[in-house]
Design an enzyme around this catalytic site. Structure first.
Site, mmCIF file in Angstrom:
data_model
loop_
_atom_site.group_PDB
_atom_site.id
_atom_site.type_symbol
_atom_site.label_atom_id
_atom_site.label_comp_id
_atom_site.label_asym_id
_atom_site.label_seq_id
_atom_site.Cartn_x
_atom_site.Cartn_y
_atom_site.Cartn_z
ATOM 1 C CB CYS A 114 -0.952 -0.004 1.195
ATOM 2 S SG CYS A 114 -2.012 -1.461 1.174
ATOM 3 C CG HIS A 168 -2.157 5.285 4.340
ATOM 4 N ND1 HIS A 168 -2.031 4.865 3.035
ATOM 5 C CD2 HIS A 168 -2.338 4.157 5.068
ATOM 6 C CE1 HIS A 168 -2.129 3.543 2.974
ATOM 7 N NE2 HIS A 168 -2.326 3.085 4.190
#
Lengths: 430, 359, 134
Positions: A180, A320
């Site tokens: 990610c 994020h």
């Protein structure tokens, strides 16, 4: 004699995101706070606890010969191709007939390049007889189910290589895959290449789709996904008390990064500057983020340090912001540690609140959102933020976009395993 | 390093010098008949894991990588806290995940068609029958994450996945992190578990990889890992570290084989370094593509090929080659160099030069 | 044949010892999974899977962990009352570790080896009954 530090600018972008296949639509939807999350339609999800996603609808692969087959293989590469094509077109780099040996490709791509039957046909056959692995059965089944170019599809490197060949680019090629964090990582690595003179321009970005039966199952097994299936557009709610996991998305983002003089000389439109990049690792636990977000703090500090600016110059952070309890809290603490007493003054928003988590592609697509933020001088909201988690107490730009004066922005991406990447972007008009 | 010939550089050099090869035909139940492999047998990874609980999440590739990293740190004399965690990076090259066919198969045993046609049934089987840790075990970036956790490396961290050149690229990137001041030391290299079902079936299909011209090479899949402690030269000398060699900056455009090799030759010329040997990393088969090495370096350097002895550990093979080649610089009386190359399945190319010997 | 509590405890201690990589001697009934045995969030998933495999029953997460996750999501106003109820239901949780009161994020730290044994002691006969009833 050391050369003056080479500067890196963004001269083109291409996005393929849930709800948007072009930059204008992408930004308009983000600014309007529109969610692209809905019930999953790609396959029958009635057996899954999480049945919602930010899906890409109606994608038409321009290259059907090598496109997505009926077993699901090839989707990630098709997305990457589309985003890269758009980015290169946007940059007008090819028309400027650059030295192609000085133009590289650096992409991150997800794991899901195998087809469903391709994986489960042989696996099931090999274990049909109970314990023990029946190699003959495995290979017999594989012969019948394996799709072309399986060897290439084992690594994301082949996507970068084939795309480079497609555009006749003969500069360096690399694939990175820090899960990610990879989308941001690819951009940072590409900027590093340009700074050290390995290339003058790099098409950098990421593509992913884990929206296939095994991909969805693997995240459900971890309990990582929101199960708010009756309210898809409200399911991704970073920093909100009601959050219960992230919503899976898919897509691709590509940016043309270029050495600044090289871009100026050809009269390129400069969209933003990559002022810095930082990468660090929590080195704490395999999935739990460090509670104080030490890897995140370190990555952000490194990006600032490379950019030669103090934290007080940051005007916006694209978080994020996955909508998990652990990440959102750790990220909040990390941002506080970075910004100190000025923390509440810096707007922080999560693109994932609207387009879900694009996994490997997230960092690249979110960098594009951040560049657009700098261009438009408007900050998109974190939607679904109706009741903030008391431990998430920063200005997350709840629900409505706002005008802003932003010169420097950070874009963060953090991964399972503790890898943290942070990109410092500077507006072109600055 | 951890290779099919043993653990540690010394064990490997010894095995190689006595002419051993780890490549052997697949035994019954080890793989499809007629194939040859070079596997690393299971070993006890506990001694290398500072936090042993993580071993249950570490697949074969990760265990080898952590073991290799741990051995590297020990070999460098840095085991007892000689490294600032925040200034220690990790970058590992690897190729795809094998997906653990055995585990997936157990969940849907015997019902491949149903798994494909009946997704709700498939979901139920996977969600109730597969270990929930599956994704965490199989994500390729976890190799670098595990190395970071076990060696307490909080600096820059990445996983390179450019097919078979990834291990060599990882070393190059790691070195650049030090040159740019982002890190003082980096654990860099490659790790790969190649003797696995999906790896085999992927390469079984279609033409044999590595084939070039009219002398196709055979791909003997292998496991292996090689991790290096790359350090800033000033720091290494200041602590009187034993230096295996210097990684030369890779100049010339990475995508151009000839250009890259010519840039290396030019740099060696500037340093007055004698090129002792090259490992091309492509099986050494004679073909038009190979002429670049011959053209650029001539007949002088020894051409080394470790594949017959070690098999092809995919992304890790060139990193393993580099470790073995670095050993050749030891005791060189004059400035010397070795060059390691790597070639990917789709023809990707990378090369790194290492310099050493008396200055 | 439903195992006795002693047998259940024995097997649970082995499973916990393996999953959390702790010597068996350290795994006692009253050991807190997180504070004493070092469990992280992924270990709870791993434990459930191992227990399901070993005992052959399905284990809904909210049942075995006594809804500690539910509580974590509960609105603040309800927390006090729900904690009171939990304390009455689960006196064996490590309440002693939190003399100043339990916050939401502390809830998983209440869980012990006994939590698992208690759950299985109840659930195994139920599962058996379920099968017998068919």
């Amino acid at each position: 004699m050391p050369a003056a530090r080479r500067r890196v600018v963004v001269t083109g972008m291409g996005v393929l995101a849930p709800g948007a296949a072009d930059l204008a639509t992408f930004w308009d939807r983000l600014e309007a706070g529109v969610s692209s999350v809905g019930p999953i339609r790609r396959f029958d999800v009635s057996g899954y606890p999480s049945r919602i996603a930010a899906e890409i609808d109606g994608f038409r692969d321009e290259d059907p010969r090598d496109g997505i087959d009926d077993d699901g293989a090839g989707r990630i590469e098709a997305y990457a191709r589309a985003a890269v094509d758009a980015a290169l077109a946007d940059s007008a780099l090819e028309a400027a007939t650059p030295d192609r040996s000085r133009v590289g490709v650096l992409l991150a791509a997800g794991m899901g390049s195998y087809g469903h039957r391709e994986v489960f046909g042989p696996s099931a056959s090999a274990r049909a007889g109970g314990d023990g692995f029946d190699w003959r059965a495995f290979f017999a089944a594989a012969r019948g189910t394996i799709r072309p170019r399986a060897a290439e599809r084992r690594t994301p490197g082949s996507i970068a290589t084939r795309i480079a060949a497609r555009h006749g680019l003969t500069g360096p090629v690399m694939a990175v895959m820090t899960a990610c964090a990879a989308g941001t990582q690819a951009l940072g690595d590409a900027a590093r290449w340009i700074r050290r003179g390995k290339a003058d321009a790099v098409v950098a970005g990421a593509a992913d789709s884990e929206l296939y039966p095994m991909g969805l199952a693997s995240f459900c097994l971890l309990g990582a996904l929101s199960t708010r299936c009756d309210d898809p557009s409200g399911a991704s709610r970073p920093f909100d008390r009601g959050r219960d996991g992230f919503v899976i998305g898919e897509g691709a983002g590509a940016l043309v990064l270029e050495e600044r003089e090289h871009a100026s000389r050809r009269g390129a439109r400069i969209r933003a500057e990559i002022a810095g990049f930082g990468s660090a690792c929590d080195a704490y636990r395999v999935t739990d983020p460090h509670p104080e977000g030490r890897g995140a703090v370190r990555a952000m500090r490194s990006a600032l340090s490379e950019g030669g600016i103090d934290a007080s110059r940051i005007g916006y952070i694209n978080a994020h912001g996955t909508s998990t309890v652990a990440n959102d809290r750790a990220e909040t603490r990390a941002i506080r540690a970075l910004l100190g007493s000025g923390a509440e003054r810096v707007p922080v928003s999560s693109t994932k609140s609207m387009i879900g988590h694009l996994t490997v592609a997230a960092g690249a697509v979110e960098a594009i959102a951040t560049v657009l933020t700098l261009e438009r001088q408007r900050i998109h909201p974190t939607i679904n933020l109706t009741s903030p988690d008391p431990e998430c107490d920063l200005d997350y730009v709840p629900n409505r976009s706002r005008r802003a004066s932003v010169e420097y922005a950070l874009s963060n991406s953090f991964a399972f395993g503790g890898q943290c990447a942070s990109l410092l972007l500077r507006g072109a008009s600055a | 390093m951890v290779t099919p010939l043993g653990r540690g550089l010394a064990a490997n050099l010894e095995a190689l010098s006595s002419g051993r090869s780890a490549v052997a035909p697949a035994g019954a139940g080890e793989g499809p008949p007629g194939w040859k492999f070079a596997g690393v047998p299971d070993f006890d990874a506990r001694p290398y894991f500072r936090v042993p609980k993580a071993i249950k999440l570490a697949d074969r590739r990760t265990r080898m990588a952590v073991a290799a990293a741990s051995m590297a740190v020990e070999d460098a004399g840095l085991a007892a806290g000689g490294l600032d965690p925040e200034r220690l990076g990790v970058v590992v090259g690897t190729s795809g995940s094998d997906l653990q066919a055995e585990e997936l198969g157990r969940a849907v045993a015997g019902e491949g068609e149903r798994a494909a046609a009946d997704i709700p049934w498939f979901a139920d089987r996977i969600l109730s029958g597969l270990n929930p840790l599956w994704l965490v075990v199989n994500l390729p970036n976890m190799v670098s994450a595990h190395v970071a956790i076990q060696l307490d490396a909080q600096g820059p961290n990445s996983a390179v996945m450019t097919d078979w050149i990834a291990g060599l690229q990882a070393i190059e990137e790691g070195a650049e992190w030090i040159r740019s001041g982002e890190a003082d030391a980096v654990l860099a290299g490659g790790a790969e578990a190649g003797v696995l079902p999906f790896v085999m079936s992927s390469y079984a299909q279609g033409e044999r990889p590595g084939a070039a011209g009219d002398a196709p090479s055979e791909l003997a899949l292998a496991d292996g890992a090689a991790i290096f402690v790359i350090e800033d030269e000033g720091r290494a000398r200041a602590r009187a570290a034993r230096i295996y060699g210097e990684i030369l900056p890779s100049s010339g455009s990475g995508g151009q084989e000839t250009g890259c090799l010519e840039a290396i030759r030019a740099e060696l010329g500037r340093r007055g370094a004698k090129l002792l040997a090259v490992s091309r990393g492509d099986g050494g088969s004679r073909s038009a593509r190979d002429d670049a090495w011959a053209r650029v370096f001539g007949e002088g350097p020894e051409i080394v090929d470790y594949r017959p002895a070690l098999g092809h550990a995919l992304a890790a093979s060139a990193a393993i080659d580099a470790g073995l080649m670095l050993a050749r610089l030891r005791g060189a009386a004059e400035p010397s160099a070795v060059v390691c190359g790597a070639r990917g399945y789709l023809g990707q190319f990378a090369a790194l030069a290492f310099a050493g010997g008396a200055a | 044949m439903i195992p006795s509590r002693a047998e259940i405890e024995d097997r649970v201690r082995t499973i916990v010892s393996e999953a959390l990589d702790r010597p068996a001697a350290e795994v006692r009934e009253e050991s807190s999974l997180i504070d004493d045995l070092g469990a992280e969030s992924i270990d709870f998933l791993d434990l459930v899977f191992r227990l399901e495999t070993a005992f052959g029953i399905k284990i809904p997460e909210d049942r075995i962990w006594a809804g500690s996750q539910d509580l974590a999501d509960a609105p603040e106003e309800e927390m006090a009352e729900r904690l009171r109820r939990l304390r009455a239901e689960r006196p064996a949780f490590r309440w002693d570790r939190f003399p100043d009161g339990v916050r939401k994020e502390d809830l998983p730290r209440l869980l012990t080896v006994r939590t698992i044994v208690d759950f299985l002691e109840r659930a195994l006969p139920e599962a058996e009954d379920g099968h017998a009833g068919r």
